[in-house]
Enzyme design. Structure first.
Site, PDB file in Angstrom:
ATOM      1  CG  ASP A  89     -10.713  -2.869   1.469  1.00 13.73           C
ATOM      2  OD1 ASP A  89     -10.709  -1.898   0.692  1.00 13.73           O
ATOM      3  OD2 ASP A  89     -10.178  -2.855   2.602  1.00 13.73           O
ATOM      4  CB  SER A 144      -0.909   0.015   1.221  1.00 13.74           C
ATOM      5  OG  SER A 144      -1.725  -1.129   1.187  1.00 13.74           O
ATOM      6  CB  CYS A 199     -10.019   2.466   1.259  1.00 12.83           C
ATOM      7  SG  CYS A 199     -11.315   1.763   0.243  1.00 12.83           S
ATOM      8  CG  HIS A 231     -12.341   1.185   4.407  1.00 11.06           C
ATOM      9  ND1 HIS A 231     -11.783   0.228   3.588  1.00 11.06           N
ATOM     10  CD2 HIS A 231     -11.557   1.225   5.501  1.00 11.06           C
ATOM     11  CE1 HIS A 231     -10.715  -0.275   4.160  1.00 11.06           C
ATOM     12  NE2 HIS A 231     -10.557   0.297   5.325  1.00 11.06           N
TER      13      HIS A 231
END
Lengths: 376, 651
Positions: free
Chosen positions: B373, B334, B392, B379
């Site tokens: 996710d 991420s 997210c 989210h």
């Protein structure tokens, strides 16, 4: 007693007949032969008593001798006919080397034709003077300015390519061969002095732009060997120690400590003159030098007695180039000239340049053959 | 009408001229021969005694004087590499009567390894006969004594005092610093043999290698008077000689950009982990810390490696020699998301306040399998700042899908991904920044050459084909901190000239700016990154109570396969199956002084494993001394207690 003399005489006559039948010049052949003997004897010592080295050198002499005899049979006219073609071929091969030659020891000199690997620059040692002699043959001498220009170009182009390889030694010899031809064709004195005057700025330009770093270093080291005692200065220092310590009579065959203990680098090739100096002393070196003087003057004598311009010019320039050869090497070994990789002709170990040299002698003999006295 | 009459060849005239020239030439040649003979008389008669003496075995020998290698210091002047005197055994070939017997004799004295003799012999033959060749480095006192009593049996073998390389901090910073080792056959082909006469050690890696020319210095020499046995004497036949000596010039000293405090703090925290940390000063590209653990002791190489030591370094499954910071290629996880957000804004495919609905999965029309996710329940509605804050996945799946791989490729290229950053040491990897063109070339198999839309979606969260090195990640983070201004990372910021003593600062190297068409884009994304360390963010714990502003992003990357050549080991496997933990951050957010990337192999979550390292380095860099001492004390107290459990708030 009388019988013996006549026997000896008969042998002599027989030898003379054989020589003349083979178009060979007796005195020149004798000089070459004596130098070859010196070569084999000193090589045995310089190679630390290695028979394979001596044997290999002997077989190269034999090969070179065969080449010389074959070349000596060629009619002068054929040589003249071949001159421009040989020159053209040499130039093409030089360009080929430049494009896709083999790199060895940092220099691009070799051309691999699959079955044989050779340096096209060797061809140029003969092709350049041959071309010059061919060119001046039909033209009135001394040459006009235009013809001088053509010749200068014909000489400088291959010299430039070879120097770029980089092979300064060969470039120098090819250039010398052409220059000698030009000089012998009656280049006017004013041009000769002019060239000398132009040499100074040329040297400056060469120093600043053309020379490789290692070549520049060699010149600097020549000026002051102690400048670089670990590098190329080492060669010069050691070779002078070898020669100087030989004294008048030398330390004796196989007794040179510099040579035998491997202090002297490249003692079988470029620095063999120092081995002679160490082991045979001043006397040995003077004898060798006189042998060279004999060979050179015989070449020049043959040249002056040649019948036409082509024969004269090629014979004379080959003889003088041989002299340049001798001086560049001995000058380098004795510390009078900078280190340029040029072997001592006919004595240093090595095959390629020997074949070229002997082919040159073959040409000299060919153009002087008596049976072609009547020409034109 | 002919103005110039064509000249006709005058055969007799030519013959005369030729003969004349030939005679002159013969005369000149004879003159030359006599000049040569005069020279020979000078050498062989006049100077005979001098040369005879030199050749007699009583001669002047030239001995190279190797220069002192330049020192390497950290940015505050802490020495990282020094020279220390040591004794080594050297053989000078020209003075050894029988090389085989000498080497066998030394082996019998236990001074050489018998297996090494063949190699040593080759080494000795390769060097020039008058050069001393080291056969054993760094003799200890007992070995010195053992040789000293038998010295007379070994002509040509000497104990030489030499400077050897010493790294006082041992393994610290070893991958940046590199190390020196014995000049090898391969080295000799590149090095100038005159300049390296007498030099035993040459840089093999890191700064020691890439700055070899600065560090080496210039070799000097001295003339020595030696007798026939090669022993040094002061006089010859009662005469003294004027001997020349040219002093060597020491190499230049290097000032690294590394801050040893940060470096060793990070190393200490990562002890026992396989991990990499790169910290950069965003204002000039100075690399403040370059950590790759485990490391190794560079002092070993200067002493000559034993077989066991060699195996321990090169066959170790933890690969201590491997510089993970520059060569480690990892999925970015991420940590790529802030850059992906920048790409979205640049191409105008999304506005900062546009929202996406995150139900916990993303679907591509026509594809059965959903992309999940990390948060199963989703989210909810997220805008850009929230997407970065909570990491997210669905938001970025969707964004990547809209952008398409080639736009992602073009944009991330401007941050330095997929290329080497150009740092001043060797070995950096490019990793992979994929594109459709890349995929066509990367695979031989035709079927594998097509780029599928699903591939792009994986890239959106830093998985799939996209990989990065810790160096690239730190560089891109520094670029983000500077709002697109890029500097080439560097390890050396100043060089001190050994002769003048002058310290010369090197100018930072400016690279092309990262692409941006609206200055406010930076504020949006950096705002998102600041939210990461605030309540509800993925790295809130590590930065609680920090008196400076921090912008950060956590990352977790799947470690899917075993490393090459690694054996299956059940005990190790459980650890090696864990995800890699990643973390990027910079601080202070408004006026950045430090940017960092941390990768801990199989470290689990970025927020809990990697973020505390960044926190500590930031404290070192940004806190005033008394506050730092307080923080360090708190940290030490915490370490006393049991391991703090991982925060559930992480992604």
């Amino acid at each position: 007693m009388e019988l013996d003399t006549s026997h000896a005489q008969r042998t002599l006559t027989w030898t003379a007949r054989l020589l003349s039948a083979l178009q060979l010049d007796g005195p020149l052949l004798t000089g070459i032969g004596l130098l070859a003997v010196v070569s084999l004897v000193i090589l045995y010592s310089a190679s630390s008593a290695s028979w394979p080295v001596v044997g290999s050198q002997a077989s190269k002499f034999a090969l070179a001798l065969v080449v010389m005899i074959i070349v000596a049979q060629l009619p002068s006219r054929l040589l003249m006919l071949a001159a421009p073609w040989l020159y053209g071929l040499g130039l093409v091969l030089l360009l080929a080397v430049m494009v896709k030659g083999e790199v060895s020891l940092g220099a691009q000199r070799w051309l691999n034709l699959g079955f044989v690997r050779f340096q096209p620059s060797e061809i140029m040692k003969i092709a350049v003077p041959l071309f010059c002699a061919w060119y001046v043959h039909d033209r009135p001498l001394p040459p006009s300015l235009f013809n001088i220009g053509v010749l200068a170009l014909a000489i400088l182009v291959p010299v430039g390519i070879i120097a770029k390889q980089p092979d300064l030694g060969t470039a120098l010899l090819v250039g010398a061969a052409g220059a000698m031809a030009l000089l012998l064709s009656g280049l006017q004195k004013r041009y000769i002095f002019g060239v000398f005057a132009a040499l100074i700025p040329t040297a400056w330009i060469a120093w600043a732009y053309l020379l490789h770093d290692y070549q520049r270093q060699r010149v600097l080291t020549f000026m002051d060997p102690s400048n670089d005692p670990l590098g190329s200065g080492y060669h010069i220092i050691q070779s002078q120690i070898a020669i100087g310590s030989g004294g008048i009579f030398g330390k004796g065959y196989l007794n040179g400590s510099q040579a035998q203990l491997a202090y002297l680098p490249e003692r079988s090739t470029d620095f063999i003159f120092a081995v002679i100096g160490e082991e045979w002393g001043l006397i040995g070196l003077v004898i060798v030098l006189f042998l060279y003087l004999f060979v050179i003057s015989r070449c020049l004598f043959l040249a002056t007695s040649a019948q036409d311009t082509f024969a004269r010019t090629i014979a004379g320039s080959l003889g003088l180039t041989f002299a340049v050869y001798v001086f560049v090497n001995t000058g380098m070994v004795t510390g009078l000239l900078p280190v340029v990789g040029v072997p001592l002709p006919l004595i240093s170990y090595g095959g390629t340049s020997m074949v070229t040299l002997m082919a040159g002698f073959g040409i000299l003999m060919a153009v002087n053959a008596k049976r072609r006295l009547v020409g034109h | 009408m002919l103005k110039k009459k064509k000249r006709i060849k005058d055969h007799h005239g030519e013959q005369r001229m030729f003969t004349q020239r030939a005679v002159v030439a013969t005369g000149l040649i004879a003159l030359g021969i006599f000049a040569l003979i005069a020279r020979l008389v000078w050498l062989q008669v006049v100077r005979y005694e001098y040369f005879a003496e030199q050749a007699q075995g009583n001669r002047v020998r030239i001995e190279p004087l190797p220069p002192g290698r330049g020192l390497i210091l950290d940015r505050t002047g802490v020495p990282l590499a020094l020279n220390a005197p040591s004794f080594q055994l050297e053989i000078t070939r020209e003075q050894v009567p029988n090389l085989d017997a000498t080497l066998a004799g030394l082996a019998a004295l236990n001074l050489l390894d018998r297996e090494n003799i063949a190699n040593l012999k080759r080494d000795i033959k390769r060097r020039r006969s008058f050069e001393g060749v080291p056969v054993k480095l760094s003799l200890n006192e007992e070995e010195l004594a053992r040789f000293a009593v038998r010295q007379q049996d070994f002509p040509g073998v000497e104990i030489k005092p030499r400077l050897s390389r010493k790294y006082p901090l041992s393994a610290s910073g070893v991958h940046a610093l590199g190390y020196v080792g014995i000049v090898s056959e391969a080295d000799q082909k590149i090095l100038d043999s005159d300049e390296y006469a007498g030099t035993t050690l040459v840089g093999k890696a890191g700064v020691e290698k890439s700055y070899e020319q600065e560090l080496h210095g210039k070799t000097g020499y001295q003339q020595l008077l030696v007798n026939a046995q090669g022993r040094r004497v002061d006089t010859l036949g009662g005469k003294t000689y004027a001997l020349e000596r040219k002093e060597p010039t020491a190499g230049n000293d290097l000032y690294l950009t590394i801050d040893e405090r940060l470096q060793s703090a990070a190393e200490e925290m990562l002890h026992g982990e396989r991990a990499a940390v790169v910290a950069i000063d965003p204002n000039n590209g100075d690399v403040l810390a370059l950590v790759s653990t485990p490391g190794f002791d560079p002092n070993l190489f200067g002493r000559g490696l034993s077989h066991a030591q060699y195996l321990d370094l090169y066959e170790n499954p933890e690969q201590p020699m491997y510089d993970r910071a520059l060569k480690g290629v990892y999925p970015s996880g991420s940590t790529i998301k802030p850059f992906m957000a920048m790409a979205g804004l640049y191409y105008n495919v999304i506005a900062p306040l546009d929202t996406r609905m995150c139900p916990g999965y993303f679907r591509l029309p026509g594809v059965n399998r959903p992309w999940l996710d990390w948060e199963k329940k989703g989210h909810g509605s997220v805008n850009m700042v929230k997407a970065i804050k909570t990491s997210c996945d669905v938001y970025f799946y969707s964004l990547a899908n809209t952008l398409g791989v080639d736009r992602i490729h073009d944009y991330l290229t401007s941050f330095g991904f997929g290329q080497t950053t150009g740092i001043d040491i060797e070995g950096e990897k490019k990793a992979t920044l994929p594109s459709t063109a890349w995929r066509r070339q990367a695979f031989k198999d035709k079927a594998m050459q097509t780029w599928y839309p699903g591939d792009t979606i994986n890239i959106g969260i830093g998985q799939g084909f996209l990989t990065v090195t810790p160096m690239q990640l730190a560089h891109a983070t520094a670029t983000m901190a500077m709002h697109g201004k890029r500097f080439q990372p560097r390890l050396v910021h100043a060089i001190r000239d050994a002769i003048t003593g002058e310290k010369r600062e090197l100018a930072p190297i400016v690279l092309d700016d990262a692409k941006s068409n609206d200055a406010s884009n930076w504020d949006v994304v950096i705002n998102g990154m600041q939210e990461v360390v605030k309540p509800g963010g993925t790295a809130v714990v590590a930065f609680s109570g920090a008196p400076y502003t921090v912008a950060a992003k956590t990352g977790t990357a799947q470690a899917f396969s075993l490393a090459k050549g690694q054996k299956y080991n059940a005990a190790q496997l459980s650890k090696r199956m864990k995800d890699h933990a990643l973390f990027i951050a910079f601080a202070p957010a408004e006026q950045p002084k430090i940017a960092i990337a941390v990768v801990v192999e199989n470290g689990g979550h970025g927020g809990s494993t990697a973020a505390p390292i960044a926190r500590r380095l930031f404290d070192f860099m940004l806190l005033p001394p008394e506050q730092l001492a307080e923080q360090e004390a708190k940290r030490a107290a915490k370490m006393q207690k049991a391991q703090v459990a991982a925060t559930p708030g992480d992604e």
